[in-house]
Design a protein around this motif. Sequence first.
Motif, PDB file in Angstrom:
ATOM      1  N   LEU A 107      36.048  -5.172  75.548  1.00 35.67           N
ATOM      2  CA  LEU A 107      36.589  -4.110  74.710  1.00 35.67           C
ATOM      3  C   LEU A 107      35.888  -2.789  74.992  1.00 35.67           C
ATOM      4  O   LEU A 107      36.521  -1.743  75.145  1.00 35.67           O
ATOM      5  CB  LEU A 107      36.405  -4.484  73.234  1.00 35.67           C
ATOM      6  CG  LEU A 107      37.259  -5.654  72.731  1.00 35.67           C
ATOM      7  CD1 LEU A 107      36.697  -6.186  71.421  1.00 35.67           C
ATOM      8  CD2 LEU A 107      38.700  -5.202  72.548  1.00 35.67           C
ATOM      9  N   GLU A 108      34.576  -2.847  75.077  1.00 42.64           N
ATOM     10  CA  GLU A 108      33.821  -1.607  75.276  1.00 42.64           C
ATOM     11  C   GLU A 108      34.119  -0.965  76.620  1.00 42.64           C
ATOM     12  O   GLU A 108      34.120   0.259  76.752  1.00 42.64           O
ATOM     13  CB  GLU A 108      32.327  -1.864  75.111  1.00 42.64           C
ATOM     14  CG  GLU A 108      31.880  -1.854  73.665  1.00 42.64           C
ATOM     15  CD  GLU A 108      32.608  -0.798  72.837  1.00 42.64           C
ATOM     16  OE1 GLU A 108      32.508   0.412  73.160  1.00 42.64           O
ATOM     17  OE2 GLU A 108      33.303  -1.166  71.875  1.00 42.64           O
ATOM     18  N   ALA A 160      37.120   1.026  76.060  1.00 44.79           N
ATOM     19  CA  ALA A 160      36.836   2.228  75.277  1.00 44.79           C
ATOM     20  C   ALA A 160      36.191   3.293  76.162  1.00 44.79           C
ATOM     21  O   ALA A 160      36.540   4.484  76.124  1.00 44.79           O
ATOM     22  CB  ALA A 160      35.917   1.879  74.104  1.00 44.79           C
ATOM     23  N   ARG A 167      37.510   7.150  77.253  1.00 40.67           N
ATOM     24  CA  ARG A 167      36.764   8.405  77.193  1.00 40.67           C
ATOM     25  C   ARG A 167      36.819   9.130  78.530  1.00 40.67           C
ATOM     26  O   ARG A 167      36.937  10.356  78.587  1.00 40.67           O
ATOM     27  CB  ARG A 167      35.308   8.132  76.794  1.00 40.67           C
ATOM     28  CG  ARG A 167      35.141   7.942  75.295  1.00 40.67           C
ATOM     29  CD  ARG A 167      33.716   7.580  74.915  1.00 40.67           C
ATOM     30  NE  ARG A 167      33.717   6.373  74.076  1.00 40.67           N
ATOM     31  CZ  ARG A 167      33.146   5.223  74.380  1.00 40.67           C
ATOM     32  NH1 ARG A 167      32.455   5.092  75.509  1.00 40.67           N
ATOM     33  NH2 ARG A 167      33.239   4.206  73.558  1.00 40.67           N
ATOM     34  N   LEU A 183      41.419  -7.390  76.935  1.00 40.65           N
ATOM     35  CA  LEU A 183      40.316  -6.809  76.172  1.00 40.65           C
ATOM     36  C   LEU A 183      40.131  -5.343  76.547  1.00 40.65           C
ATOM     37  O   LEU A 183      39.926  -4.487  75.690  1.00 40.65           O
ATOM     38  CB  LEU A 183      39.018  -7.589  76.412  1.00 40.65           C
ATOM     39  CG  LEU A 183      38.895  -8.944  75.725  1.00 40.65           C
ATOM     40  CD1 LEU A 183      37.587  -9.639  76.101  1.00 40.65           C
ATOM     41  CD2 LEU A 183      38.985  -8.796  74.203  1.00 40.65           C
ATOM     42  N   MET A 241      42.927  -3.305  74.988  1.00 46.54           N
ATOM     43  CA  MET A 241      42.777  -3.092  73.549  1.00 46.54           C
ATOM     44  C   MET A 241      41.646  -2.101  73.249  1.00 46.54           C
ATOM     45  O   MET A 241      41.771  -1.252  72.365  1.00 46.54           O
ATOM     46  CB  MET A 241      42.561  -4.436  72.850  1.00 46.54           C
ATOM     47  CG  MET A 241      43.796  -5.316  72.969  1.00 46.54           C
ATOM     48  SD  MET A 241      43.774  -6.797  71.939  1.00 46.54           S
ATOM     49  CE  MET A 241      42.810  -7.869  72.933  1.00 46.54           C
ATOM     50  N   ILE A 268      43.160   1.337  74.066  1.00 46.85           N
ATOM     51  CA  ILE A 268      44.119   1.806  73.060  1.00 46.85           C
ATOM     52  C   ILE A 268      43.376   2.215  71.794  1.00 46.85           C
ATOM     53  O   ILE A 268      43.668   3.244  71.183  1.00 46.85           O
ATOM     54  CB  ILE A 268      45.139   0.691  72.733  1.00 46.85           C
ATOM     55  CG1 ILE A 268      45.977   0.385  73.980  1.00 46.85           C
ATOM     56  CG2 ILE A 268      46.021   1.086  71.564  1.00 46.85           C
ATOM     57  CD1 ILE A 268      46.915  -0.811  73.822  1.00 46.85           C
ATOM     58  N   SER A 269      42.409   1.406  71.428  1.00 49.38           N
ATOM     59  CA  SER A 269      41.639   1.686  70.224  1.00 49.38           C
ATOM     60  C   SER A 269      40.918   3.028  70.329  1.00 49.38           C
ATOM     61  O   SER A 269      40.933   3.839  69.400  1.00 49.38           O
ATOM     62  CB  SER A 269      40.643   0.540  70.004  1.00 49.38           C
ATOM     63  OG  SER A 269      39.571   0.957  69.204  1.00 49.38           O
ATOM     64  N   GLU A 270      40.301   3.269  71.457  1.00 48.28           N
ATOM     65  CA  GLU A 270      39.570   4.517  71.625  1.00 48.28           C
ATOM     66  C   GLU A 270      40.544   5.702  71.725  1.00 48.28           C
ATOM     67  O   GLU A 270      40.284   6.774  71.189  1.00 48.28           O
ATOM     68  CB  GLU A 270      38.671   4.446  72.864  1.00 48.28           C
ATOM     69  CG  GLU A 270      37.702   5.605  73.022  1.00 48.28           C
ATOM     70  CD  GLU A 270      36.572   5.598  71.995  1.00 48.28           C
ATOM     71  OE1 GLU A 270      36.370   4.566  71.322  1.00 48.28           O
ATOM     72  OE2 GLU A 270      35.906   6.662  71.850  1.00 48.28           O
TER      73      GLU A 270
END
Lengths: 340, 340
Positions: B226-227, B230, B234, B252, B255, B258-260
């Motif tokens: 995930l990270e 993210a 950025r 992962l 996601m 998308i989250s970031e």
Amino acid sequence: MSGKGTTIQEVARVAGVSTATVSRTLSNPDLVRDGTKKAVLAAVEKTGYRINRAAQNLRKQQAGAILVLLPDLGNPFFSQILSGIESVLTTSDLSVLITDASGIKQSQLVGYFQDTRADGIIILDGAIPHGVLKELIEVVPDNRAVFACEWKPDTKLPSIRSDNQGGAHQAVAHLVELGHRKIGHVLGPRGNVLTKERLTGFERAMLEFDIDINSNWLIDGGEFSLEAGAQAARQFIELDELPTAIFCAADLIAMGLISEFAKHGISVPNDVSVIGFDDIAIAYRFIPSLTTIRQNRIQLGVLAATTLMNSLSGRSMPAENNVQLVDVLLVERESTAPLS
Amino acid sequence: MSGKGTTIQEVARVAGVSTATVSRTLSNPDLVRDGTKKAVLAAVEKTGYRINRAAQNLRKQQAGAILVLLPDLGNPFFSQILSGIESVLTTSDLSVLITDASGIKQSQLVGYFQDTRADGIIILDGAIPHGVLKELIEVVPDNRAVFACEWKPDTKLPSIRSDNQGGAHQAVAHLVELGHRKIGHVLGPRGNVLTKERLTGFERAMLEFDIDINSNWLIDGGEFSLEAGAQAARQFIELDELPTAIFCAADLIAMGLISEFAKHGISVPNDVSVIGFDDIAIAYRFIPSLTTIRQNRIQLGVLAATTLMNSLSGRSMPAENNVQLVDVLLVERESTAPLS
DNA sequence: GCAAAATCTGTAATCGATTACATAATCATT
DNA sequence: AATGATTATGTAATCGATTACAGATTTTGC
């Protein structure tokens, strides 16, 4: 050098001692004189000796392994617990056997002990049928089984668990602090101990804050899964009035709920606040990121493994009804917001 | 009845035959006459005899277990593969040992074979260091190791894997079909074979559709997490121009990305379409639900286990460079949309 | 009905480590 | 230096199943 199939006999020959001395040097070094010890260790080094576990296990009447019984290998909640368990057990010489309760027949489970494939068991599945557990306990001595996370109320096996009631209480307190008083709860599987504990915590908190529980807002999820949450969402939508906040018995439920709400145009946290339980990895990256009660899964695993190991090695007899409670932690994120 | 510690001697006594006959009845019934067989089985039943695995393993010079080496127990991607492996191996009498590569020291790994704790190994971690693998192959005969999912290009061990190139190609084709031509790609860990294959598939497709690859839009995720996603988000945000669609090397990553993006007000799929790879369980319930390339994880596990089992039992010698490719499937959901 | 062939069963060695018991070596004490 | 106490090491039995080999039994063929 080769190491292929060197036996203790070979090492003894090279070191010029008996096999008994080699065995003692390796497992009970205090019994052997320094000089001899050095010679043996040199021989071990030179021959690349590795002990044969099968022989050792046969002689010592042990299995050299412990069994971990999971309710569902597919649930990400358990992986970190496994990590914790692994980290402890590999420091001893125990292997970790993992098995999924869903597919297993009860006789198979007991079989692990009857044919000496496992020395002990960590049970992560409170839903293990009564019959199986009973049979298991008949075969497995008391000090060779522990519960972790889930448990059965009417057994006296040691149990390592999170403070589920406390967590549920914290969840409600958080919602109340945000101004909510119309609070719902999606329960886990019917009959599950975690479900019951979290419900009790919920009820206690509601009582404490002097809020009536609206039974329409108490929804039976049926399982700890995404689909259970989605299903609950559909039930909520049918109601005349929605609560302003919902405490879900698991993160997966919460995410399923939020997801299904989203499909119906209900926005979290704008229309309703949602809080989960567990803090699985994805919770932080879900949209909205999920407010939840964090379980210290690594520690649950470590404690379970340590407890079992100690009790296997006789270092500490487990007290009956021995419960170790692990603290949980409220993690505030974006799925909960002040009542507007 | 009791079953506690009944040995083959006991059964033999009860049945009035020799231990040899009992052993044969159980493991090679064709060799014994019907009447005798019946008597033995009755005695087995009566005494509740269960074989002692340690003794059997010692005598047969085997471990009765296979080892599964995971890169990361915490990654939900692997759990279903484990289910597949389990389902096959428990039908034989093999136990499944699971270990996490991250914490393990190389000597430990080889140790599983040297001290006969494992008969074979399924390697799910292509990132296993060269030295360790080399050492492993020296100790473990060729027919006792298989790769699953990941692999090392320069070894000849059998390998069961998804059609990664094909999957990446499908992903790009899907985006192109939706009208996208400004397409980015977030890669997995540097040096990982999956990363390479998926990149190759991406490049092949881009070439085929006659689209230039903008190197600014080729972002090194560094890991399947995930990270990583993210972090990639950025990096995208810093750019002058965003692509209109992004193919991520894992769900992962997608996601996390998308989250970031969401935290920075970039909406998927309105502002940019995102497609992942794997189809882990949460993908369907992520918001937006994730378009992705589904890997058939159960089948990967089943095939890996079957291949290893056959080759252990000598039923089929694994061909060198034996690769079994498992088909993948495009699953269209809401994170990709036509170019507006 | 008998010999030869085929099939079934038993005896006992074996796998490799541990450990009770016996013996040998060392140490302490006078 | 002799004695007893202590410590170190060796001998050999043991854990429970498998299997080579031999011996017993049954079947086959005539």
